[in-house]
Design a protein around this motif. Structure first.
Motif, PDB file in Angstrom:
ATOM      1  N   GLY A 162       0.797  -1.210   0.000  1.00 14.44           N
ATOM      2  CA  GLY A 162       0.000   0.000   0.000  1.00 14.44           C
ATOM      3  C   GLY A 162       0.833   1.264   0.000  1.00 14.44           C
ATOM      4  O   GLY A 162       0.312   2.354  -0.059  1.00 14.44           O
ATOM      5  N   GLN A 163       2.156   1.135   0.090  1.00 21.43           N
ATOM      6  CA  GLN A 163       3.039   2.290   0.031  1.00 21.43           C
ATOM      7  C   GLN A 163       3.994   2.106  -1.140  1.00 21.43           C
ATOM      8  O   GLN A 163       4.533   1.031  -1.341  1.00 21.43           O
ATOM      9  CB  GLN A 163       3.871   2.426   1.305  1.00 21.43           C
ATOM     10  CG  GLN A 163       3.071   2.816   2.517  1.00 21.43           C
ATOM     11  CD  GLN A 163       3.974   3.061   3.704  1.00 21.43           C
ATOM     12  OE1 GLN A 163       5.183   3.010   3.602  1.00 21.43           O
ATOM     13  NE2 GLN A 163       3.357   3.328   4.837  1.00 21.43           N
ATOM     14  N   VAL A 164       4.157   3.170  -1.889  1.00 23.44           N
ATOM     15  CA  VAL A 164       5.074   3.115  -3.018  1.00 23.44           C
ATOM     16  C   VAL A 164       5.754   4.476  -3.144  1.00 23.44           C
ATOM     17  O   VAL A 164       5.172   5.504  -2.804  1.00 23.44           O
ATOM     18  CB  VAL A 164       4.324   2.725  -4.322  1.00 23.44           C
ATOM     19  CG1 VAL A 164       3.352   3.786  -4.731  1.00 23.44           C
ATOM     20  CG2 VAL A 164       5.290   2.410  -5.438  1.00 23.44           C
ATOM     21  N   GLN A 165       6.990   4.449  -3.582  1.00 26.29           N
ATOM     22  CA  GLN A 165       7.712   5.700  -3.772  1.00 26.29           C
ATOM     23  C   GLN A 165       7.707   6.045  -5.251  1.00 26.29           C
ATOM     24  O   GLN A 165       8.110   5.233  -6.087  1.00 26.29           O
ATOM     25  CB  GLN A 165       9.143   5.585  -3.248  1.00 26.29           C
ATOM     26  CG  GLN A 165       9.172   5.428  -1.741  1.00 26.29           C
ATOM     27  CD  GLN A 165      10.576   5.499  -1.189  1.00 26.29           C
ATOM     28  OE1 GLN A 165      11.549   5.343  -1.908  1.00 26.29           O
ATOM     29  NE2 GLN A 165      10.666   5.754   0.102  1.00 26.29           N
ATOM     30  N   ARG A 166       7.235   7.244  -5.546  1.00 24.18           N
ATOM     31  CA  ARG A 166       7.139   7.705  -6.923  1.00 24.18           C
ATOM     32  C   ARG A 166       8.116   8.852  -7.139  1.00 24.18           C
ATOM     33  O   ARG A 166       8.301   9.709  -6.278  1.00 24.18           O
ATOM     34  CB  ARG A 166       5.718   8.210  -7.228  1.00 24.18           C
ATOM     35  CG  ARG A 166       4.651   7.174  -7.053  1.00 24.18           C
ATOM     36  CD  ARG A 166       4.624   6.271  -8.253  1.00 24.18           C
ATOM     37  NE  ARG A 166       3.493   5.362  -8.149  1.00 24.18           N
ATOM     38  CZ  ARG A 166       3.511   4.129  -8.561  1.00 24.18           C
ATOM     39  NH1 ARG A 166       4.582   3.636  -9.128  1.00 24.18           N
ATOM     40  NH2 ARG A 166       2.458   3.364  -8.428  1.00 24.18           N
ATOM     41  N   LYS A 167       8.743   8.849  -8.321  1.00 30.09           N
ATOM     42  CA  LYS A 167       9.657   9.926  -8.671  1.00 30.09           C
ATOM     43  C   LYS A 167       8.842  11.069  -9.271  1.00 30.09           C
ATOM     44  O   LYS A 167       8.104  10.886 -10.236  1.00 30.09           O
ATOM     45  CB  LYS A 167      10.693   9.427  -9.680  1.00 30.09           C
ATOM     46  CG  LYS A 167      11.817  10.409  -9.907  1.00 30.09           C
ATOM     47  CD  LYS A 167      12.796   9.902 -10.951  1.00 30.09           C
ATOM     48  CE  LYS A 167      13.736   8.903 -10.302  1.00 30.09           C
ATOM     49  NZ  LYS A 167      14.819   8.526 -11.231  1.00 30.09           N
ATOM     50  N   ARG A 168       8.953  12.228  -8.657  1.00 29.59           N
ATOM     51  CA  ARG A 168       8.233  13.411  -9.114  1.00 29.59           C
ATOM     52  C   ARG A 168       9.255  14.497  -9.461  1.00 29.59           C
ATOM     53  O   ARG A 168      10.451  14.353  -9.191  1.00 29.59           O
ATOM     54  CB  ARG A 168       7.305  13.946  -8.011  1.00 29.59           C
ATOM     55  CG  ARG A 168       6.341  12.921  -7.448  1.00 29.59           C
ATOM     56  CD  ARG A 168       5.163  12.736  -8.372  1.00 29.59           C
ATOM     57  NE  ARG A 168       4.142  11.929  -7.708  1.00 29.59           N
ATOM     58  CZ  ARG A 168       3.513  10.932  -8.265  1.00 29.59           C
ATOM     59  NH1 ARG A 168       3.769  10.609  -9.505  1.00 29.59           N
ATOM     60  NH2 ARG A 168       2.603  10.260  -7.606  1.00 29.59           N
ATOM     61  N   LYS A 169       8.782  15.604 -10.043  1.00 36.12           N
ATOM     62  CA  LYS A 169       9.684  16.707 -10.366  1.00 36.12           C
ATOM     63  C   LYS A 169      10.315  17.291  -9.113  1.00 36.12           C
ATOM     64  O   LYS A 169      11.463  17.710  -9.128  1.00 36.12           O
ATOM     65  CB  LYS A 169       8.926  17.809 -11.117  1.00 36.12           C
ATOM     66  CG  LYS A 169       8.522  17.421 -12.506  1.00 36.12           C
ATOM     67  CD  LYS A 169       7.792  18.555 -13.195  1.00 36.12           C
ATOM     68  CE  LYS A 169       7.358  18.141 -14.581  1.00 36.12           C
ATOM     69  NZ  LYS A 169       6.604  19.194 -15.258  1.00 36.12           N
ATOM     70  N   GLN A 170       9.541  17.308  -8.015  1.00 37.17           N
ATOM     71  CA  GLN A 170      10.053  17.876  -6.761  1.00 37.17           C
ATOM     72  C   GLN A 170      10.967  16.900  -6.018  1.00 37.17           C
ATOM     73  O   GLN A 170      11.620  17.271  -5.061  1.00 37.17           O
ATOM     74  CB  GLN A 170       8.885  18.247  -5.831  1.00 37.17           C
ATOM     75  CG  GLN A 170       7.936  19.284  -6.358  1.00 37.17           C
ATOM     76  CD  GLN A 170       6.859  18.687  -7.261  1.00 37.17           C
ATOM     77  OE1 GLN A 170       6.732  17.489  -7.400  1.00 37.17           O
ATOM     78  NE2 GLN A 170       6.106  19.573  -7.912  1.00 37.17           N
ATOM     79  N   GLY A 171      10.986  15.654  -6.405  1.00 34.03           N
ATOM     80  CA  GLY A 171      11.800  14.641  -5.741  1.00 34.03           C
ATOM     81  C   GLY A 171      10.997  13.364  -5.559  1.00 34.03           C
ATOM     82  O   GLY A 171       9.954  13.171  -6.177  1.00 34.03           O
TER      83      GLY A 171
END
Length: 185
Positions: A162-171
């Motif tokens: 239920g938790q995932v780390q996504r790469k975004r423009k802000q980090g």
């Protein structure tokens, strides 16, 4: 010659009576709960221990006597079975939380020798800690992580379901699925 009753059932409150009747008629409760509720209701109705035991297919009234003793001490919680043999439970909630806290900690490459946790590196880290678990096995760590909802990912790391780390423009951002708890069960 009969033995004198050592454990006499104390007065059953109205609320306990309602719960015992509800549990004894339940099709969803575990069979052990239903049987114990029926035995307690039989004793409360005035039956002796042997008659109450025969309702459940038990030959001895001693088992019912012990149940009555537990009911007098613990109340309705007495229908819940205790640890039923086998090795003693080694890792209680405090030890489990210690394992989960160590898993959630980002490993230090110099200190821990890794960038991501594997079961073996996690085991070594737990064994080295001053308040560590010196005899914990990788299988026990795996079971604790599975019960807590962690899964082994293709990226060779443990991740809570239920938790995932996504790469975004802000980090990098951690995204949590609000429906993850129902999906685990």
């Amino acid at each position: 010659m009969t033995r004198k009753k050592k454990n006499i059932l104390c007065r059953v409150t109205e609320e306990e009576q309602i719960w015992l009747v509800r549990i004894s008629r339940s099709h969803n409760e575990p069979a052990a709960h239903v049987a114990r509720a029926k035995e307690l209701l039989a004793i409360a109705a005035g039956n002796n221990y042997i008659e109450a035991a025969r309702l459940d297919g038990i030959k001895s009234g001693d088992t019912v006597s012990k149940l009555v003793e537990r009911f007098n001490q613990e109340g309705i919680q007495a229908i819940q079975p205790r640890h039923g043999g086998g090795p003693a439970i080694k890792y209680r909630s405090a030890e489990r939380e210690h394992v989960l806290a160590e898993t959630r900690r980002q490993p230090d490459p110099e200190k821990d020798g890794t960038h991501t946790w594997s079961l073996t590196t996690l085991q070594k880290s737990l064994q080295k800690a001053p308040d560590g678990l010196s005899n914990i096995s990788t299988e026990r760590i795996w079971v604790i992580l599975q019960e807590a909802g962690f899964r082994w990912q293709k990226s060779r790391s443990w991740c809570e379901t239920g938790q995932v780390q996504r790469k975004r423009k802000q980090g990098i951002e951690t995204v949590v699925d609000p429906d993850a708890t129902p999906k685990k069960t």
